[in-house]
Design an enzyme around this catalytic site. Structure first.
Site, PDB file in Angstrom:
ATOM      1  N   GLN A 274       0.831  -1.204   0.000  1.00  0.00           N
ATOM      2  CA  GLN A 274       0.000   0.000   0.000  1.00  0.00           C
ATOM      3  C   GLN A 274       0.863   1.250   0.000  1.00  0.00           C
ATOM      4  OE1 GLN A 274      -2.890  -1.255  -0.301  1.00  0.00           O
ATOM      5  NE2 GLN A 274      -3.982   0.642  -0.706  1.00  0.00           N
ATOM      6  N   HIS A 277       2.070   3.111  -3.300  1.00  0.00           N
ATOM      7  CA  HIS A 277       1.195   3.952  -4.114  1.00  0.00           C
ATOM      8  C   HIS A 277       1.645   5.405  -4.130  1.00  0.00           C
ATOM      9  CE1 HIS A 277      -2.213   1.553  -5.486  1.00  0.00           C
ATOM     10  NE2 HIS A 277      -2.164   0.885  -4.355  1.00  0.00           N
ATOM     11  N   GLU A 344     -10.075   1.984   4.189  1.00  0.00           N
ATOM     12  CA  GLU A 344     -10.409   1.670   2.796  1.00  0.00           C
ATOM     13  C   GLU A 344     -10.278   0.166   2.564  1.00  0.00           C
ATOM     14  OE1 GLU A 344      -8.788   2.889  -1.687  1.00  0.00           O
ATOM     15  OE2 GLU A 344      -7.511   3.177   0.072  1.00  0.00           O
ATOM     16  N   HIS A 345      -9.142  -0.387   2.944  1.00  0.00           N
ATOM     17  CA  HIS A 345      -8.889  -1.833   2.874  1.00  0.00           C
ATOM     18  C   HIS A 345      -8.590  -2.331   4.278  1.00  0.00           C
ATOM     19  CE1 HIS A 345      -7.215   0.038  -0.863  1.00  0.00           C
ATOM     20  NE2 HIS A 345      -7.894  -0.921  -1.461  1.00  0.00           N
ATOM     21  N   ASP A 378      -7.192  -5.651  -5.570  1.00  0.00           N
ATOM     22  CA  ASP A 378      -6.843  -4.592  -6.516  1.00  0.00           C
ATOM     23  C   ASP A 378      -7.008  -5.039  -7.959  1.00  0.00           C
ATOM     24  OD1 ASP A 378      -6.227  -2.700  -4.623  1.00  0.00           O
ATOM     25  OD2 ASP A 378      -4.079  -3.128  -4.595  1.00  0.00           O
ATOM     26  N   HIS A 437     -52.202  21.470  -0.140  1.00  0.00           N
ATOM     27  CA  HIS A 437     -51.971  20.036  -0.316  1.00  0.00           C
ATOM     28  C   HIS A 437     -53.265  19.260  -0.066  1.00  0.00           C
ATOM     29  CE1 HIS A 437     -47.778  21.189  -0.221  1.00  0.00           C
ATOM     30  NE2 HIS A 437     -47.364  19.927  -0.330  1.00  0.00           N
TER      31      HIS A 437
END
Length: 453
Positions: A274, A277, A344-345, A378, A437
């Protein structure tokens, strides 16, 4: 290389107090708004010319036109490494299997005799799919954006990705997205691709560009999806309302919940995967085992030394404030920590990983056991890797077929069915001081509300 946060020995705080103790990258989208605002306004008023100018300024290449020629897409696919093509085809096949099962069907509920509500799911008409192209090349993001949109039945799909300098696409003098991204588009049957990146690409999708004698313009879209840098996220926030968006993606992140049974080599490898990235990527280990923490630290030193992208990505990411090893008293506290973090993961590498995974409430995607690493998700698990970041997993989901569908209620009542409930409608309208209404109901019955049956 990576810091420690020790939360052992006392009761964990609740809610935001616990979140504040955990590592997180600084990602100030609000501050970036003032940078992207003039870019988006320029694209709004000057169209393709502005997109091209900003591409030259930020990407370092001036494109002759925004629309990627059909022959460039075909050539990219023809010249694609056969092994990469086979891997992309398998990724597409698995993603289709998962996303096809997500499609919702029309359902009709009979509320009362003669009164029904039907929920119909309608795909958005046109989508702009953003594929990053900065530090790395992401043909997998083409797959993850295009497949759910296609399975949802979206009719109009356009992809934008930043132009690359030569030697990529050198026969065109550079100026096209990376050839592997173009090949992935061709594999998926997407022929509307633009050499545009950053905030200017999002603005192009939002406002559209005019056609010229040399190339067709880009029609505005209804929805923009796909990850990007802080300026892409800021443009999404600025233009939300004119366009729908999937999310404001922040730096990518992994959290690993592990006990003494975890293999430290696996854990370290996943944290590094990770970190490569981006220097803002977050790698977090949560464990009740100090022995595992020490073993992972040792493995990080060994494995990082043998890695690529060490100085510009991995080391800054692991050493940054967004990454840490978090020590907890037991796995019950570990669950509290990962739920507060909302990764996220999230990997679960414990003796009873499936049971713990079933109890997690906040995560973009959960990877169970030693043989389900994030890298699988991924590319080839079949799941989607466009996921909520920055703790947004507590209220948001990853990209799916549902992201491209709108639920529309179709209300169909007969005269008798309306008459049966008319007095309730009138009563509630008057309680809200909205007499018109109620009058809309009375008008259908000669201005006298039917008596309750």
């Amino acid at each position: 290389m990576i810091s420690r946060i020790d939360l052992r020995g006392e009761a964990l705080p609740e809610g935001s107090a616990l979140r504040d103790l955990l590592p997180r990258a600084e990602f100030d989208v609000e501050a970036a708004l003032e940078t992207v605002r003039p870019i988006c306004e320029d694209v709004r008023h000057h169209g393709a010319a502005a997109v091209i100018e900003y591409g030259e300024k930020f990407d370092g290449v001036r494109v002759p036109g925004l629309r990627v020629p059909a022959e460039a897409l075909a050539r990219a696919l023809d010249e694609l490494d056969p092994a990469v093509r086979a891997a992309l085809e398998e990724s597409i096949r698995r993603a289709r299997l998962v996303h096809r099962d997500q499609r919702r069907t029309t359902h009709t509920t009979q509320v009362v005799p003669g009164g029904t509500v039907t929920e119909k799911w309608i795909p958005v008409d046109r989508v702009g799919l953003y594929v990053p192209g900065g530090r790395a090349v992401y043909p997998s993001s083409v797959v993850m954006n295009v497949v759910p949109a296609q399975e949802a039945g979206v009719a109009g799909l356009a992809v934008a990705s930043p132009p690359q300098k030569a030697p990529f696409n050198s026969e065109w003098g550079g100026g096209l997205p990376h050839p592997t991204i173009l090949a992935a588009c061709a594999l998926l049957g997407v022929d509307e691709v633009y050499a545009a990146g950053g905030a200017q690409a999002v603005a192009m999708f939002a406002y559209g560009t005019a056609s010229t004698a040399d190339e067709p313009g880009c029609e505005p879209v209804n929805l923009v999806t796909g990850p990007g840098n802080i300026y892409v996220a800021a443009a999404k926030r600025l233009l939300k309302g004119r366009i729908g968006i999937d999310a404001e993606a922040g730096p990518t992140e992994i959290a690993v919940l592990a006990d003494a049974t975890a293999d430290p080599a696996h854990v370290a490898a996943d944290l590094i995967s990770q970190a490569e990235h981006d220097p803002m990527a977050a790698s977090v280990l949560v464990t009740d085992s100090e022995a595992l923490a020490e073993a992972v630290e040792a493995e990080l030193k060994t494995q990082v030394a043998a890695s690529k992208h060490v100085d510009d990505r991995i080391v800054p990411a692991l050493a940054g404030r967004q990454s840490a090893i978090v020590l907890v008293t037991d796995l019950e506290d570990g669950l509290k920590v990962v739920d507060a973090y909302g990764a996220e993961h999230l990997e679960i590498q414990t003796a009873d990983a499936a049971a713990l995974a079933d109890r997690v409430r906040n995560a973009g995607a959960i990877f169970v056991g030693p043989w389900s690493p994030v890298s699988l998700g991924d590319y080839c698990a079949g799941s989607n890797h466009v996921l909520p970041t920055g703790g947004c997993a507590c209220h948001s989901s990853g990209l799916s077929v549902q992201s491209f569908l709108r639920g529309v209620h179709i209300v169909d009542y007969t005269r008798d069915a309306l008459a049966d409930v008319a007095h309730h409608v009138v009563t509630l309208a008057e309680a809200e001081d909205l007499p018109a209404h109620g009058a809309a109901i009375k008008a259908r019955f000669g201005w006298k509300v039917p008596e309750n049956k």
